[in-house]
Design an enzyme around this catalytic site. Structure first.
Site, PDB file in Angstrom:
ATOM      1  N   GLY B 220       1.888   3.602  -2.024  1.00  0.00           N
ATOM      2  CA  GLY B 220       1.326   1.739  -2.201  1.00  0.00           C
ATOM      3  C   GLY B 220       0.098   1.538  -1.438  1.00  0.00           C
ATOM      4  O   GLY B 220      -0.514   2.603  -0.447  1.00  0.00           O
ATOM      5  N   SER B 221       0.506   0.428  -0.293  1.00  0.00           N
ATOM      6  CA  SER B 221      -0.802  -0.380   0.286  1.00  0.00           C
ATOM      7  C   SER B 221      -0.262  -0.136   1.041  1.00  0.00           C
ATOM      8  O   SER B 221      -1.148  -0.336   2.612  1.00  0.00           O
ATOM      9  CB  SER B 221      -0.709  -1.643   0.151  1.00  0.00           C
ATOM     10  OG  SER B 221      -0.717  -2.384  -1.647  1.00  0.00           O
ATOM     11  N   SER B 222       0.507   0.845   1.661  1.00  0.00           N
ATOM     12  CA  SER B 222       0.628   1.008   3.212  1.00  0.00           C
ATOM     13  C   SER B 222      -0.348   2.362   3.340  1.00  0.00           C
ATOM     14  O   SER B 222      -0.281   1.970   5.294  1.00  0.00           O
ATOM     15  CB  SER B 222       2.147   1.627   3.985  1.00  0.00           C
ATOM     16  OG  SER B 222       3.099   2.833   2.587  1.00  0.00           O
TER      17      SER B 222
END
Lengths: 437, 495
Positions: B220-222
């Site tokens: 995801g956004s990580s």
């Protein structure tokens, strides 16, 4: 006898060497197993030295001219066997120590009682009956006992005894005396049938009867190894006595027929042969023993894993039938081959004794006893290495088992007695001197 | 008769020669095949019964030890810490082999790895003859206090926590739920062990594999840490490009759009996009960068490579090859925000954080600290080594600024990880896995100016609603790990 002959000094020297070798092996096995010297290494060294010394003193007294190699080699094999038994089971080691002492006592008694080997000839039928009687003993209800599907033990109080081991010796003596007496009749046809002279069945009858009966008994007791050993002994002795090759042919034929019969009749036999031909499909049943033995031997490689360092837990009958596998695992090809060389040395020495004999009975008996030793070793080592089907039989002097040990010490004493008799000048020394002069 | 006796002798010699040949066949020629036969338990028993040293945590807790058992297996392996350290120590079972440090350091623990030397002393000779006490103990870099903090932080939820020292690659914590008690497999009651094994493997998801380094999830956004790194390394003008404020991004080659999570509207320059984790902005950045730039950066950070972890079978994290995007540009936009086919292990994301923290250099991750012999003398110490140069120190310091903003800026998604007095750098991730579930991530390191610890936390399959959930679910766990470590381990200045 003021001065012992040189061969007795040789024997004593070899005995001391044997004590060092066995003691060293015992110490190494103790290190390998527990990481320290065995607590009883002192008493152990004293015990083997005293036992071999007692045997040696009996030799000096009763058979001073006998061969100097046989006793030390037997002592070495016995010592190696004890070390491996002690490494597998303390309980069995204690019993084996007791049986070793009894074996040495039987050795001394045989040397002292049997003053001349040819004296045995006179009691040939006694030996025949004793032999057959011993073979029958395990079949008697009450004292007979089945162990692993074979009924070849008797138990008297706390002790198990395998009378077949002693019976082998009795019958070997009987065969030797009868065959020597009838060698001519056995080697030449005396009865005319058409154009051929054939053997008179009258002369063969007693031997065939004894052989057939003992064979039937062995089979009834499910002891295939002993059956084969006994059969080989009989054929070998007839052939040595007569020099007639057709006895070997006849033997091969009878063996084939007997094997066929055994395969059909005795389930035990079929399992053994299947396990030999293809142990892998019977890996958890009949093939288990042979496969575990093979794994152990293979694991030894050239130099072995070291005394006391194998994991023997998976080998069934490790101290008796499969003790060779344990030895081959821990001492490697080098140690196993050395052990075989030891047996070959004993067999060869025994045959040499036979060749040097003048009296036919002594000659035939010595050859027969050597044959027993050689064939028995071949049958069990061949079985464990899967050269031939595995049958339960002891490795002479090495396996755990009292009757085997006692019988082999008696066998040894008889060979040494014959050896001494042969070296004894036939004429009185005084006469010899006068002739030389 | 002498002729026959001689022939008999020759016959017996031939029989004995046959025995000797057969012995050679079994012991030499056929030995290797027999040794490797699956039915042959000798090697297993020999290996299993060898004396093993202990395994200790960095803070001195005994994790695994052997005691004489008096049965055929000689020693019973026990794990006093139970499930807490299972994924690090692994297990040591007669029937099911071994895993974890028990497996990778097997030869060290039994001392079989020490080269053969001719004995020079009496005790050396004794060791050669007895083969008994060559065992060595290993002390790990993993800490009992951090394992407990991780376990408490997850509070029974499925998830993984990996923490490491970015300067050395030393793993400080590695814990996942579900875990299991390795004593269940190390017992000597083999039928009981078999029953235990069956019940462990019947649990959904396979409890036997440590998820922290053998399982992957969409980051995801990580993953935007890597995407931003690609901006600085490959097309730095994009860092100051102002992206339009959108709720949904139109995608090429398709009529579908990339929507912000929860219908949010966002835009602006890289710092702003990163701080609020703007999907439409980063989707466009991915398209602007192109597949090659993005793949190269991901590869430099360790994607599509197997981490050289000193535990067995570490998983390779996935970023699709540039060629696979040629006919599928929309997936490039999704990949730039760590969705679609991007897959990362918790270990991999911790290494991403560590690479940024350590001025762009990723050290080889490891759990071994040092080896001691049976006399408690240190035999060898693990020498840290560089694994990857993920990026330049300049880019790393730019990324540190972005990550610091996530935690310290009021509109950042990772404010839950803020620690008074300590500057924490972090990035949230909330990967949508369809069916209304999300994987909540947090990747962090601290202190931002003098990093001592890097952490990755993942809680897969959480009920999801908005982009802030990586922050609300995962960030507090990372925070307690960092706090615990810094409290017990006062920051040391960079040398």
């Amino acid at each position: 006898m003021t001065r012992p002959p040189a061969r007795r000094r040789t024997e004593l020297g070899l005995i001391i060497l044997v004590v060092f070798l066995t003691g060293g092996l015992y110490a190494l096995a103790g290190f390998g197993k527990a990481g320290n010297l065995p607590a009883n290494i002192g008493p152990f060294l004293v015990a083997i030295f005293v036992l071999l010394l007692v045997a040696h003193m009996a030799m000096r007294h009763s058979a001073p001219l006998a061969d100097p190699i046989l006793l030390p080699v037997a002592g070495l094999l016995n010592g190696i066997g004890y070390v491996f038994i002690a490494r597998l089971s303390h309980h069995e080691a204690r019993l084996q120590a007791f049986w070793t002492a009894l074996g040495v006592a039987a050795f001394v008694a045989t040397l002292v009682v049997v003053r001349r080997a040819r004296d045995l000839e006179r009691y040939r039928y006694t030996f025949a009956f004793v032999g057959i009687g011993l073979l029958l003993l395990p079949l008697l209800p009450g004292i007979g006992e089945d162990i692993n599907g074979a009924r070849l033990w008797i138990h008297l109080g706390a002790f198990n005894f395998q009378p077949g081991e002693i019976a082998k010796l009795s019958l070997a003596i009987f065969f030797a005396s009868v065959m020597v007496e009838r060698a001519d009749l056995l080697s030449r046809g005396t009865r005319r049938v058409g154009r051929f002279l054939v053997l008179d069945p009258r002369y063969l009858a007693p031997i065939l009867a004894a052989w057939g009966l003992s064979l039937v008994i062995f089979l009834a007791e499910n002891d295939l190894g002993s059956s084969f050993l006994f059969f080989a002994l009989f054929i070998g002795m007839v052939w040595v006595a007569t020099g007639r090759a057709y006895y070997l042919g006849l033997g091969a034929g009878l063996f084939a027929f007997g094997s066929f019969l055994a395969l059909k009749v005795i389930g035990h036999t079929k399992g053994r042969v299947e396990a030999w031909l293809d142990p892998w499909t019977h890996a958890n049943t009949t093939g288990y023993q042979i496969i575990q033995g093979w794994f152990a031997i293979a694991g030894g490689g050239m130099w072995g894993v070291g005394p006391g360092q194998s994991s023997s837990g998976s080998i069934p009958e490790a101290s008796t039938d499969l003790i060779f596998a344990v030895i081959a695992n821990e001492l490697g090809l080098v140690g196993a081959a050395a052990l075989l060389a030891g047996y070959l040395l004993m067999v060869g020495t025994g045959l040499r004794v036979a060749v040097r004999c003048d009296r036919p009975f002594d000659k035939l008996l010595a050859a027969g006893l050597s044959l027993v030793l050689g064939v028995q070793t071949f049958v069990i080592v061949g079985g464990v290495t899967r050269l031939i089907p595995l049958t339960g039989i002891t490795l002479p002097f090495v396996s755990y088992g009292g009757s085997s040990l006692v019988a082999n010490y008696i066998l040894l004493a008889l060979l040494l007695r014959i050896s001494h008799d042969t070296e004894q000048p036939a004429v009185a020394p005084a006469e010899l001197v006068s002739v030389a002069a | 008769m002498n002729r026959q006796i001689r022939v008999l002798g020759i016959g017996l010699i031939i029989l004995f020669l046959a025995l000797f040949v057969q012995l050679n066949y079994v012991q030499i020629v056929h030995a290797k095949a027999l040794a490797s036969n699956p039915l042959n338990g000798r090697a297993i028993v020999a290996e299993y019964t060898a004396k093993r040293g202990s395994i200790l945590s960095a803070d001195g807790v005994t994790l695994a030890s052997s005691a004489p058992s008096g049965d055929q297996f000689k020693y019973l392996r026990t794990y006093p810490a139970g499930a807490l350290f299972e994924q690090v120590t692994g297990f040591f079972s007669f029937t099911y082999g071994s895993d974890g440090a028990e497996r990778s350091y097997d030869k060290v623990l039994t001392g079989k790895k020490s080269p053969f030397k001719l004995p020079t002393s009496l005790s050396g000779l004794k060791n050669l003859l007895t083969n008994t006490d060559q065992s060595q103990s290993i002390t790990l870099t993993v800490r009992d206090d951090l394992q407990k903090a991780a376990q408490a932080g997850l509070a029974g939820r499925t998830g993984s926590v990996v923490a490491l020292d970015p300067r050395t690659g030393a793993i400080l914590a590695l814990y996942s739920n579900p875990s299991f008690d390795p004593n269940l497999l190390s017992g000597h009651d083999l039928s009981q062990v078999q029953a235990n094994y069956k019940s462990l493997t019947s649990q959904p998801g396979g409890v036997l594999d440590p998820p922290a380094y053998r399982q992957t999830w969409p980051p995801g956004s990580s993953f935007k840490i890597v995407t931003s790194g690609s901006v600085y390394d490959h097309q730095s003008p994009l860092a100051t490009k102002t992206y339009p404020t959108l709720a949904a991004l139109p995608l090429p080659q398709t009529t579908t759009q990339l929507h912000n999570f929860g219908g949010e509207v966002c835009g602006g320059q890289l710092l702003e996009l990163f701080t609020v984790s703007c999907d439409t902005g980063f989707g466009q950045i991915g398209l602007d960068l192109g597949a090659t730039s993005l793949y190269d950066e991901a590869h430099a950070f360790g994607f599509d490579q197997t981490p050289p972890l000193d535990l067995p079978f570490a998983v390779r994290s996935i970023f699709p090859t540039p060629a696979s995007f040629a006919q599928a540009l929309p997936t490039l936009a999704y990949s730039a925000i760590g969705q679609e086919d991007v897959q990362a292990s918790a270990l991999q994301m911790a290494l991403v954080g560590a690479g940024v923290a350590n001025r762009g250099t990723i050290m080889a991750p490891h759990v071994l600290d040092h080896v001691t012999n049976s006399q408690n003398q240190v035999v060898s110490t693990y020498q840290p080594s560089k694994w990857l140069q993920a990026t330049s120190p300049d880019t790393a310091s730019q990324l540190t600024q972005l990550m610091t903003s996530v935690v310290s800026s009021p509109d950042g998604t990772g404010t839950a990880a803020a620690i008074p007095g300590v500057q924490v750098a972090g990035k949230t991730g909330t990967a949508q896995t369809g069916t209304g579930k999300i994987d909540a991530w947090f990747v962090a390191f601290a202190p931002a100016t003098n990093p001592q610890i890097a952490v990755a936390v993942v809680l897969p399959d959480q009920p999801g609603a908005n982009e802030y959930q990586g922050g609300t679910l995962a960030a507090p766990i990372a925070k307690t790990i960092i706090q615990t470590y810094l409290a017990n381990h006062p920051a040391t200045p960079l040398s």
